[in-house]
Design an enzyme around this catalytic site. Structure first.
Site, PDB file in Angstrom:
ATOM      1  N   TYR A  11      48.441  49.670  40.654  1.00 33.12           N
ATOM      2  CA  TYR A  11      49.333  48.541  41.784  1.00 33.12           C
ATOM      3  C   TYR A  11      50.454  47.626  40.279  1.00 33.12           C
ATOM      4  O   TYR A  11      51.376  47.814  40.370  1.00 33.12           O
ATOM      5  CB  TYR A  11      49.319  47.712  42.868  1.00 33.12           C
ATOM      6  N   ASN A  60      41.400  54.431  42.455  1.00 34.01           N
ATOM      7  CA  ASN A  60      41.784  53.601  43.700  1.00 34.01           C
ATOM      8  C   ASN A  60      43.840  53.496  43.086  1.00 34.01           C
ATOM      9  O   ASN A  60      44.180  53.542  43.636  1.00 34.01           O
ATOM     10  CB  ASN A  60      41.942  52.313  43.640  1.00 34.01           C
ATOM     11  N   LEU A  84      36.761  54.187  32.162  1.00 31.93           N
ATOM     12  CA  LEU A  84      36.117  53.405  30.816  1.00 31.93           C
ATOM     13  C   LEU A  84      34.672  53.117  30.435  1.00 31.93           C
ATOM     14  O   LEU A  84      34.645  52.228  29.457  1.00 31.93           O
ATOM     15  CB  LEU A  84      37.440  52.446  31.001  1.00 31.93           C
ATOM     16  N   SER A 149      42.390  36.194  38.052  1.00 31.29           N
ATOM     17  CA  SER A 149      42.814  37.036  39.267  1.00 31.29           C
ATOM     18  C   SER A 149      42.313  34.783  39.959  1.00 31.29           C
ATOM     19  O   SER A 149      41.301  34.091  39.028  1.00 31.29           O
ATOM     20  CB  SER A 149      41.514  36.651  40.448  1.00 31.29           C
ATOM     21  N   TYR A 175      33.358  40.412  43.026  1.00 28.31           N
ATOM     22  CA  TYR A 175      34.848  41.603  42.670  1.00 28.31           C
ATOM     23  C   TYR A 175      34.533  39.695  41.668  1.00 28.31           C
ATOM     24  O   TYR A 175      35.224  39.882  40.480  1.00 28.31           O
ATOM     25  CB  TYR A 175      35.778  41.298  43.730  1.00 28.31           C
ATOM     26  N   LYS A 179      35.004  38.748  37.364  1.00 30.56           N
ATOM     27  CA  LYS A 179      36.550  37.856  36.106  1.00 30.56           C
ATOM     28  C   LYS A 179      36.021  36.789  35.637  1.00 30.56           C
ATOM     29  O   LYS A 179      36.545  36.798  34.487  1.00 30.56           O
ATOM     30  CB  LYS A 179      37.169  37.455  37.615  1.00 30.56           C
ATOM     31  N   TYR A 203      45.795  36.183  38.624  1.00 28.52           N
ATOM     32  CA  TYR A 203      47.655  36.067  39.655  1.00 28.52           C
ATOM     33  C   TYR A 203      47.160  34.960  41.238  1.00 28.52           C
ATOM     34  O   TYR A 203      45.509  35.293  41.668  1.00 28.52           O
ATOM     35  CB  TYR A 203      46.756  37.462  39.756  1.00 28.52           C
ATOM     36  N   ASN A 205      48.655  35.363  45.034  1.00 29.88           N
ATOM     37  CA  ASN A 205      48.144  37.003  45.523  1.00 29.88           C
ATOM     38  C   ASN A 205      50.082  38.338  45.523  1.00 29.88           C
ATOM     39  O   ASN A 205      51.229  38.003  46.248  1.00 29.88           O
ATOM     40  CB  ASN A 205      48.396  36.630  47.050  1.00 29.88           C
ATOM     41  N   ASN A 224      42.943  45.816  53.507  1.00 31.16           N
ATOM     42  CA  ASN A 224      42.344  44.507  53.298  1.00 31.16           C
ATOM     43  C   ASN A 224      43.125  43.494  53.357  1.00 31.16           C
ATOM     44  O   ASN A 224      42.547  42.137  53.817  1.00 31.16           O
ATOM     45  CB  ASN A 224      41.437  44.363  51.866  1.00 31.16           C
TER      46      ASN A 224
HETATM   47  N1  UFG Z   1      44.898  37.805  56.103  1.00 31.97           N
HETATM   48  C1  UFG Z   1      44.647  37.760  57.681  1.00 31.97           C
HETATM   49  N2  UFG Z   1      44.538  39.096  58.292  1.00 31.97           N
HETATM   50  C2  UFG Z   1      44.553  40.167  57.315  1.00 31.97           C
HETATM   51  C3  UFG Z   1      44.430  39.898  56.060  1.00 31.97           C
HETATM   52  C4  UFG Z   1      44.425  39.067  54.924  1.00 31.97           C
HETATM   53  O1  UFG Z   1      45.071  36.595  58.494  1.00 31.97           O
HETATM   54  O2  UFG Z   1      44.777  41.500  58.002  1.00 31.97           O
HETATM   55  C5  UFG Z   1      44.619  36.187  55.820  1.00 31.97           C
HETATM   56  C6  UFG Z   1      43.365  36.145  54.914  1.00 31.97           C
HETATM   57  O3  UFG Z   1      42.444  35.013  56.116  1.00 31.97           O
HETATM   58  C7  UFG Z   1      44.170  35.054  54.381  1.00 31.97           C
HETATM   59  C8  UFG Z   1      45.633  35.442  53.705  1.00 31.97           C
HETATM   60  O4  UFG Z   1      45.340  36.627  54.366  1.00 31.97           O
HETATM   61  O5  UFG Z   1      44.488  33.388  54.501  1.00 31.97           O
HETATM   62  C9  UFG Z   1      45.451  36.045  52.258  1.00 31.97           C
HETATM   63  O6  UFG Z   1      44.674  37.018  52.678  1.00 31.97           O
HETATM   64  P1  UFG Z   1      44.837  38.144  51.415  1.00 31.97           P
HETATM   65  O7  UFG Z   1      43.200  39.166  52.032  1.00 31.97           O
HETATM   66  O8  UFG Z   1      45.778  39.193  51.615  1.00 31.97           O
HETATM   67  O9  UFG Z   1      44.734  37.947  49.587  1.00 31.97           O
HETATM   68  P2  UFG Z   1      43.274  36.403  49.395  1.00 31.97           P
HETATM   69  O10 UFG Z   1      43.799  34.906  49.274  1.00 31.97           O
HETATM   70  O11 UFG Z   1      42.271  36.469  50.679  1.00 31.97           O
HETATM   71  O12 UFG Z   1      42.423  37.593  48.382  1.00 31.97           O
HETATM   72  C10 UFG Z   1      43.808  38.013  47.582  1.00 31.97           C
HETATM   73  C11 UFG Z   1      42.890  38.873  46.043  1.00 31.97           C
HETATM   74  C12 UFG Z   1      41.697  38.599  45.769  1.00 31.97           C
HETATM   75  C13 UFG Z   1      41.989  37.496  44.800  1.00 31.97           C
HETATM   76  C14 UFG Z   1      42.227  36.146  45.596  1.00 31.97           C
HETATM   77  C15 UFG Z   1      42.962  35.674  44.712  1.00 31.97           C
HETATM   78  O13 UFG Z   1      42.993  40.298  47.182  1.00 31.97           O
HETATM   79  O14 UFG Z   1      41.689  40.416  45.240  1.00 31.97           O
HETATM   80  O15 UFG Z   1      43.584  37.318  46.584  1.00 31.97           O
HETATM   81  O16 UFG Z   1      43.500  34.364  44.592  1.00 31.97           O
HETATM   82  F1  UFG Z   1      40.985  37.473  44.526  1.00 31.97           F
END
Ligand code: UFG
Length: 365
Positions: A11, A60, A84, A149, A175, A179, A203, A205, A224
């Site tokens: 991505y 992936n 790798l 991250s 995970y 990092k 990064y 989000n 996810n």
């Molecule tokens: N959320 C929901 N429902 C869902 C998915 C997410 O309510 O089905 C909420 C989560 O609880 C959170 C927000 O949406 O409050 C963002 O969730 P994400 O899963 O989209 O992102 P995260 O912040 O949990 O995780 C992301 C990346 C990770 C990284 C992390 C670090 O997926 O790889 O940011 O900042 F490690």
């Protein structure tokens, strides 16, 4: 520059490949336009088109990305398919092609899966980083941009996160720990090897898709992350969203994150790569985020507006390991790299919708 992009079919990798190729072309255009006037030194220096080689294992990602990248860029992109963690193959590639720099994206990234299979995550992510580092050492490549991250800030660092907050870096899942560990290894490698320059890009989000709608995020199985899930609800591929908790101490009780457009993020890599030779420190971390926190409900509403589709949702319990609020202090990237995220949440949603509605099954025909 001749740049090896590991995980370049993924991505963020695919958007970065495009941004690198476009950066070269833009400068090329400018030089042609100014022809005869012989001005614009700085632009001409930054103007070198990048030559890209991608290595990806497709665990992936999809090979279909490569044709789309070639079509969008009009450029030839060299490509190798292998894992790798295979050091021999990695070294052979470095010996066959004289790279000037590496952008290392390749790695596993599902937080939940990493809790269930920590050995897989530690092995895959760390062994592949070590392969790249060792091949760089063997062949004299000394510039690297690493895909880190915001997860490295863990749960104790106060927001907005600053790169040198003085807090111990420690993630809440395997995970994220990979990092933290790879950042540490790269710091040590850069300090031990004169001439090494490493940018650690943390990064927040990443969401959105290329404005053409031809490349975007295509998660395997059930997404996810919030944005791809919402997008699949909007197309009817998923029934409804579960909001993971609405009792946080935030503006509306739902989790707040710093969402940034993947094309802005890609641009951050172009800037970091250009800046490496001017970077004072052997290794330096940069936050790539907007500095703005958006809640889950705000994101859902923005997506509803952008897509014109209903986004049904229910509220469920909190998700284990989630933080209430996470957002960047992006000052360092602005002052040192000259990078700022420019696209709004509405643009992020509109571009995600264009990609998702034009490619409801992602890259699968
Ligand atoms: N959320 C929901 N429902 C869902 C998915 C997410 O309510 O089905 C909420 C989560 O609880 C959170 C927000 O949406 O409050 C963002 O969730 P994400 O899963 O989209 O992102 P995260 O912040 O949990 O995780 C992301 C990346 C990770 C990284 C992390 C670090 O997926 O790889 O940011 O900042 F490690």
């Amino acid at each position: 520059m001749r740049v090896l992009v590991t995980g370049g079919a993924g991505y963020i990798g695919s958007h970065t490949v495009l941004a690198l190729l476009e950066a070269g072309r833009e400068v090329g255009r400018e030089v042609a336009h100014a022809d005869g006037q012989k001005t614009g030194q700085t632009e001409r220096q930054a103007a070198e088109p990048h030559e890209i080689t991608i290595v990806d294992s497709f665990v992936n990602s999809s090979p279909a990305v490569l044709a789309r990248l070639a079509e969008l860029s009009g450029c030839e992109i060299k490509f190798h398919e292998f894992d790798l963690t295979d050091y021999q193959k990695t070294l052979e590639l470095f010996q066959a092609e004289p790279f000037d720099a590496v952008i290392h994206f390749a790695g596993l990234k599902a937080v939940g899966e990493s809790v269930e299979k920590p050995d897989l995550y530690y092995h895959n992510n760390i062994a592949s980083a070590l392969s790249v580092i060792n091949a760089m050492l063997k062949t004299g490549v000394n510039k690297l941009v690493f895909s880190s991250s915001a997860t490295v800030y863990g749960e104790h660092t106060p927001v907005p996160y600053k790169e040198d907050s003085g807090y111990h870096l420690e993630a809440t899942n395997p995970y994220g720990q990979t990092k933290v560990i790879i950042e540490r290894i790269l710091n040590d490698a850069a300090n031990a090897n004169p001439g090494w320059k490493v940018a650690l890009l943390r990064y927040f989000n990443p969401v959105g898709a290329h404005e053409s709608g031809h490349i975007g995020e295509d998660p395997l199985g059930i997404p996810n992350n919030l944005m791809p899930y919402v997008a699949q609800v909007a197309t009817g591929r998923r029934e409804q969203l579960t909001v993971h908790g609405d009792d946080y101490d935030t503006k509306d009780g739902t989790g707040e994150r710093d969402y940034l457009h993947v094309s802005d993020l890609a641009q951050g890599h172009v800037k970091a790569l250009d800046h490496l030779e001017h970077q004072q420190e052997p290794a330096r971390a940069y936050n790539l985020g907007t500095g703005q926190a958006t809640s889950v409900l705000e994101m859902v509403e923005a997506f509803r507006r952008a897509s014109g589709q209903a986004i049904p949702f229910t509220v469920g319990p909190r998700r284990a390991g989630d933080l209430a609020t996470a957002y960047a202090d992006p000052t360092r990237a602005a002052t040192e790299l000259g990078w700022r995220a420019e696209k709004t949440v509405d643009e992020m949603c509109a571009d995600t919708w264009r990609w998702q509605s034009q490619n409801p099954k992602g890259y699968t025909p």
